[in-house]
Scaffold this motif. Structure first.
Motif, PDB file in Angstrom:
ATOM      1  N   HIS A  46       0.844  -1.211   0.000  1.00  0.00           N
ATOM      2  CA  HIS A  46       0.000   0.000   0.000  1.00  0.00           C
ATOM      3  C   HIS A  46       0.876   1.257   0.000  1.00  0.00           C
ATOM      4  CE1 HIS A  46       0.588   0.684   4.435  1.00  0.00           C
ATOM      5  NE2 HIS A  46       0.740  -0.609   4.426  1.00  0.00           N
ATOM      6  N   ASP A  57       6.386   1.609   6.079  1.00  0.00           N
ATOM      7  CA  ASP A  57       5.150   0.811   6.122  1.00  0.00           C
ATOM      8  C   ASP A  57       4.404   0.962   4.794  1.00  0.00           C
ATOM      9  OD1 ASP A  57       2.120   1.054   8.204  1.00  0.00           O
ATOM     10  OD2 ASP A  57       2.715  -0.320   6.590  1.00  0.00           O
ATOM     11  N   GLU A  89      -5.059   1.453   2.514  1.00  0.00           N
ATOM     12  CA  GLU A  89      -5.038   0.181   3.268  1.00  0.00           C
ATOM     13  C   GLU A  89      -5.274   0.430   4.760  1.00  0.00           C
ATOM     14  OE1 GLU A  89      -2.516  -0.612   5.547  1.00  0.00           O
ATOM     15  OE2 GLU A  89      -2.924  -2.724   5.815  1.00  0.00           O
ATOM     16  N   GLU A  90      -4.840   1.569   5.267  1.00  0.00           N
ATOM     17  CA  GLU A  90      -4.831   1.782   6.716  1.00  0.00           C
ATOM     18  C   GLU A  90      -6.205   2.059   7.303  1.00  0.00           C
ATOM     19  OE1 GLU A  90      -0.529   1.657   7.431  1.00  0.00           O
ATOM     20  OE2 GLU A  90      -2.363   1.353   8.551  1.00  0.00           O
ATOM     21  N   GLN A 156       6.957  -4.725  11.645  1.00  0.00           N
ATOM     22  CA  GLN A 156       6.297  -3.723  12.497  1.00  0.00           C
ATOM     23  C   GLN A 156       6.214  -4.180  13.961  1.00  0.00           C
ATOM     24  OE1 GLN A 156       2.708  -3.337   9.792  1.00  0.00           O
ATOM     25  NE2 GLN A 156       3.210  -1.180   9.997  1.00  0.00           N
ATOM     26  N   HIS A 344       4.566   2.688  12.680  1.00  0.00           N
ATOM     27  CA  HIS A 344       3.500   3.715  12.788  1.00  0.00           C
ATOM     28  C   HIS A 344       4.012   4.892  13.606  1.00  0.00           C
ATOM     29  CE1 HIS A 344      -0.317   1.205  11.667  1.00  0.00           C
ATOM     30  NE2 HIS A 344       0.563   1.285  10.705  1.00  0.00           N
TER      31      HIS A 344
HETATM   32 MN    MN Z   1       0.262   0.315   8.793  1.00  0.00          MN
END
Ligand code: MN
Ligand code: HGY
Ligand code: MN
Length: 384
Positions: A46, A57, A89-90, A156, A344
């Motif tokens: 993404h 990310d 996507e988030e 992540q 994030h």
């Molecule tokens: Mn993410």
């Protein structure tokens, strides 16, 4: 996103890739295979992210796909490779995640198109404002010639760093529930309202947030988070009459996740009735856990070994577009170590030697898939 697309197109066009933006805002570019109109393998991730995010990310998976093609310069596989940069996507803007990838599996439906952001702008209007025509969304759907989907992504989390491993194959992606919860009490004067006469929506929400945290601490493998809270009217000297907050619950077992959500809603109702509040919740997402394709996982582990990495499999706590693509085509992911396990957040990083390993692993993987006719001769080969 327009700037991001411009940047990526400059990297892809020198490779002879014709880039287009589909009606869901996904960036798509096909690197031709040896057979004209032959099947294709998708590689991507993404392009959107979260507020105050890190720099890897999502985007790393798109850049890695392009880096693989740069390395290939020349040899054409029996299949084409389509690079994908998903638009959303988030789920930050509209609350509902995976809007871009859902278009590829035919699930960017009228209901989702009418979901609005905090300014009242619908997904449909946002797509039109971007310069695209939602009427063409059905054309974004995957064709029968799609062999599978690969996604490189940062882990992540802290697992690979603890294991001192640069890469891993993802065997499954945890399921996730996202809810919007609203407590309503009675706004009143903070100075004149005795404590025993209050119906304080913020105090009620705070008591519930403690229960959410304890649920996550008490159930192995469960994570439960309140990431956003908004109190109204939001003045120092006014007791909050209304509080809106978000709930994010995840677990690799759908039963455990769903039971935890049901228990937390019951807790909210108990707190509300005891405090003279009302509470309601709406489901924003109920995404089941998704297993990755064993056939591809096996090949990834072989490729990891060839790249000098110890093969390792793990579950992803983060959601990914691969869990949506997996509804339609065999899908798999390769994780890269996240130093400090931070994501994030601007401190998110990757080690360049791990990225190098990922490129090596990807090249071995493509060679292996190109050498396995059962892969490219039968698009959508049977799972397992
Ligand atoms: Mn993410
Ligand atoms: O929230 C997540 O699981 C991911 O960052 N989309
Ligand atoms: Mn991501």
């Amino acid at each position: 996103m327009h700037d991001c697309h411009r940047e990526i197109v400059q990297w892809m066009e020198p490779l002879g890739i014709k880039v287009r933006i589909d009606a869901a805002g996904n960036l798509r570019g096909v690197y031709a295979g040896g057979q004209p109109n032959g099947p294709r393998l998708l590689i991507g991730s993404h392009l959107d992210t979260v507020p105050n995010a890190g720099a890897y990310d999502g985007i790393l998976g798109v850049v890695l796909a392009i880096a693989l093609l740069e390395e290939l310069q020349g040899p054409r596989f029996p299949f084409a490779i389509e690079v994908l940069g998903f638009s959303e996507e988030e789920g930050v803007r509209f609350g509902a995640p995976f809007i871009g990838s859902r278009a590829l599996v035919g699930r960017l439906d009228p209901q989702l198109l009418q979901v609005c952001d905090s300014q009242g702008v619908s997904v449909r209007k946002a797509i039109e404002d971007f310069g695209l025509d939602p009427e063409h969304i059905p054309e974004a759907e995957l064709g029968k010639d799609t062999l599978g989907y690969l996604e490189f992504h940062i882990e992540q989390g802290p697992v690979l760093e603890k294991l001192n491993q640069p890469l891993a194959a993802v065997e499954a992606i945890a399921g996730q529930s996202r809810l919007a919860v609203r407590f309503v009490g009675r706004a009143n004067h903070a100075g004149t309202t005795p404590m025993h006469l209050r119906h304080d929506a913020l105090a009620g929400a705070a008591e519930w947030i403690g229960k959410v945290e304890r649920a996550g601490q008490g159930i192995p493998g469960l994570v439960a988070t309140v990431g956003r809270i908004e109190a109204k009217p939001g003045a120092t000297n006014v007791i909050a009459g209304e509080v809106r907050l978000t709930l994010d619950v995840r677990h690799s077992s759908d039963d455990i996740r769903r039971r935890a959500v049901a228990d937390l809603i019951r807790e909210a109702q108990e707190i509300a009735s005891r405090r003279g509040l009302s509470v309601n919740e709406s489901n924003v997402l109920n995404q089941p856990a998704v297993a990755m394709e064993p056939f591809l996982i096996g090949h990834i582990e072989d490729a990891l070994a060839k790249a000098g990495c110890k093969p390792h499999r793990m579950v992803s706590g983060a959601g990914h577009d691969a869990m949506i693509l997996a509804e339609r085509v065999p899908s798999a992911m390769i994780f890269l170590r996240t130093p400090g396990g931070i994501s994030h957040d601007p401190a998110e990083s990757v080690a360049s030697e791990d990225v190098e390993k990922a490129i090596q692993c990807g090249l071995h993987l493509l060679q292996q898939l190109a050498a396995s006719p059962e892969f490219y001769k039968t698009p959508n080969f049977t799972k397992g």
